[in-house]
Design an enzyme around this catalytic site. Structure first.
Site, PDB file in Angstrom:
ATOM      1  N   LYS A  50     -50.879-131.932  -1.455  1.00  0.00           N
ATOM      2  CA  LYS A  50     -49.490-131.633  -0.987  1.00  0.00           C
ATOM      3  C   LYS A  50     -49.183-133.141  -0.861  1.00  0.00           C
ATOM      4  O   LYS A  50     -47.903-133.164  -1.092  1.00  0.00           O
ATOM      5  CB  LYS A  50     -49.654-131.080   0.367  1.00  0.00           C
ATOM      6  N   GLN A  94     -52.700-128.240   8.743  1.00  0.00           N
ATOM      7  CA  GLN A  94     -53.783-127.590   7.804  1.00  0.00           C
ATOM      8  C   GLN A  94     -54.570-126.580   8.467  1.00  0.00           C
ATOM      9  O   GLN A  94     -55.270-126.833   9.471  1.00  0.00           O
ATOM     10  CB  GLN A  94     -54.589-128.913   7.071  1.00  0.00           C
ATOM     11  N   ASP A 117     -44.154-124.996   7.800  1.00  0.00           N
ATOM     12  CA  ASP A 117     -44.770-123.594   7.185  1.00  0.00           C
ATOM     13  C   ASP A 117     -44.249-122.371   7.757  1.00  0.00           C
ATOM     14  O   ASP A 117     -44.450-121.391   7.266  1.00  0.00           O
ATOM     15  CB  ASP A 117     -46.267-123.720   7.730  1.00  0.00           C
TER      16      ASP A 117
HETATM   17  N1  GUN Z   1     -54.601-122.961   4.890  1.00  0.00           N
HETATM   18  C1  GUN Z   1     -54.599-122.162   3.643  1.00  0.00           C
HETATM   19  N2  GUN Z   1     -53.059-121.895   3.248  1.00  0.00           N
HETATM   20  C2  GUN Z   1     -52.444-122.596   4.063  1.00  0.00           C
HETATM   21  C3  GUN Z   1     -50.885-122.939   4.464  1.00  0.00           C
HETATM   22  O1  GUN Z   1     -50.220-122.127   3.601  1.00  0.00           O
HETATM   23  N3  GUN Z   1     -50.569-123.673   5.298  1.00  0.00           N
HETATM   24  C4  GUN Z   1     -51.394-124.274   6.123  1.00  0.00           C
HETATM   25  N4  GUN Z   1     -50.797-125.039   6.903  1.00  0.00           N
HETATM   26  N5  GUN Z   1     -52.611-124.250   5.990  1.00  0.00           N
HETATM   27  C5  GUN Z   1     -53.118-123.472   5.311  1.00  0.00           C
END
Ligand code: GUN
Length: 279
Positions: A50, A94, A117
């Site tokens: 990311k 996360q 998110d």
């Molecule tokens: N862990 C696995 N997929 C995701 C996601 O889309 N967002 C976040 N914040 N954590 C994750």
């Protein structure tokens, strides 16, 4: 008729190129903060990806790392700082968090306008109602992938396999808002094949290889594989790709399907957070 493999990397590349052009005109630059608790190797890898994506399009990023042993209050304290920090436009916690931490409480503490998110209950509710700005990245990426592939959604029977907080459940709402007829299947569903065999579009987000096999698919169906599973060195999805691709009309691969779209949607949402705060 052959099966077309949907190239998520190509479509995501197009979205990221557009984001880069957009960010070039911004001053100050948008800033994404990622809160990473613990050192789960997959989470560290995703966080690094990311950050790389942000750098590629000119978005600033920072990572707040806390030890896996952090208390709920320590995590909430870190989030409060990020919520109040005027230089931070977007916040991502996360997942998964350590098992002792109530994820719902943490996600509910992210400032809704920085919730990149779309996991805060307010954003989830608005997404479900079809009035959301910040849609969860993977579900939004799936819908975008389908639209970019020229698939009309209204009236189609979509079967979503999986009801997770971050993929299956919100995806079902987004597809409903596109006027699909939606069936949600999950671990307690009886006779899963009886549902998937009737589907025009099958989205699988379970986290188990070969959840969807060729005998479960109607000829000509569209198959979206949202799983990411490690088999030794290899990444595989939830779909038995080879045999299923012989029956489907379109299918997404793993890797190179939904994954890059999720990352592209995160960049788009970061820009949305940035612009919403400046409106
Ligand atoms: N862990 C696995 N997929 C995701 C996601 O889309 N967002 C976040 N914040 N954590 C994750």
């Amino acid at each position: 008729m052959g099966c077309e493999i949907i190239d998520g990397s190509r479509i995501a590349g197009k979205i990221l190129a557009e984001a880069k052009r957009q960010v070039e005109g911004f001053s100050p630059k948008p800033c994404l903060a990622i809160l990473l608790v613990g050192d789960n190797p997959a989470s560290v890898l995703y966080t690094n990806k990311k950050i790389e994506d942000c750098a590629k399009v000119g978005i600033l990023s920072r990572v707040a790392r806390l030890p896996a042993s952090s208390s709920k209050d320590r995590i909430l304290g870190e989030l409060k700082k990020l919520n109040e920090d005027g230089s931070v436009d977007a916040i991502l916690v996360q997942l998964p968090l350590p098992a002792s931490i109530d994820e719902e409480e943490i996600l509910g503490a992210i400032s809704p306008e920085k919730d990149v998110d779309g996991f805060h209950p307010q954003n989830f509710g608005q997404a479900a109602l079809g009035i959301g700005q910040l849609l969860p990245c993977t579900p939004a990426g799936v819908v975008r992938l389908l639209k970019e592939s020229g698939i009309s959604l209204a009236g189609k029977h979509a079967v979503v396999v999986g009801r997770s907080r971050i993929v299956g459940k919100p995806l079902a709402f987004l597809l409903l808002n596109e006027s699909c007829t939606v069936t949600i299947c999950h671990s307690k569903t009886r006779d899963l094949p009886s549902h998937t065999k009737r589907a025009d579009i099958i989205c699988v987000a379970v986290g188990k290889p070969k959840t969807l096999t060729a005998d479960m698919v109607k000829k000509g169906a569209v198959v979206v594989d949202i799983g990411i599973n490690r088999e030794g060195e290899k990444l595989v999805g939830d779909v038995d790709f080879g045999p299923v691709s012989k029956k489907a009309s379109l299918i997404t691969p793993v890797p190179g399907g939904v994954g890059p779209m999720t990352r592209a949607m995160l960049i788009q949402n970061t820009i949305k957070c940035y612009l919403m705060r400046r409106r």
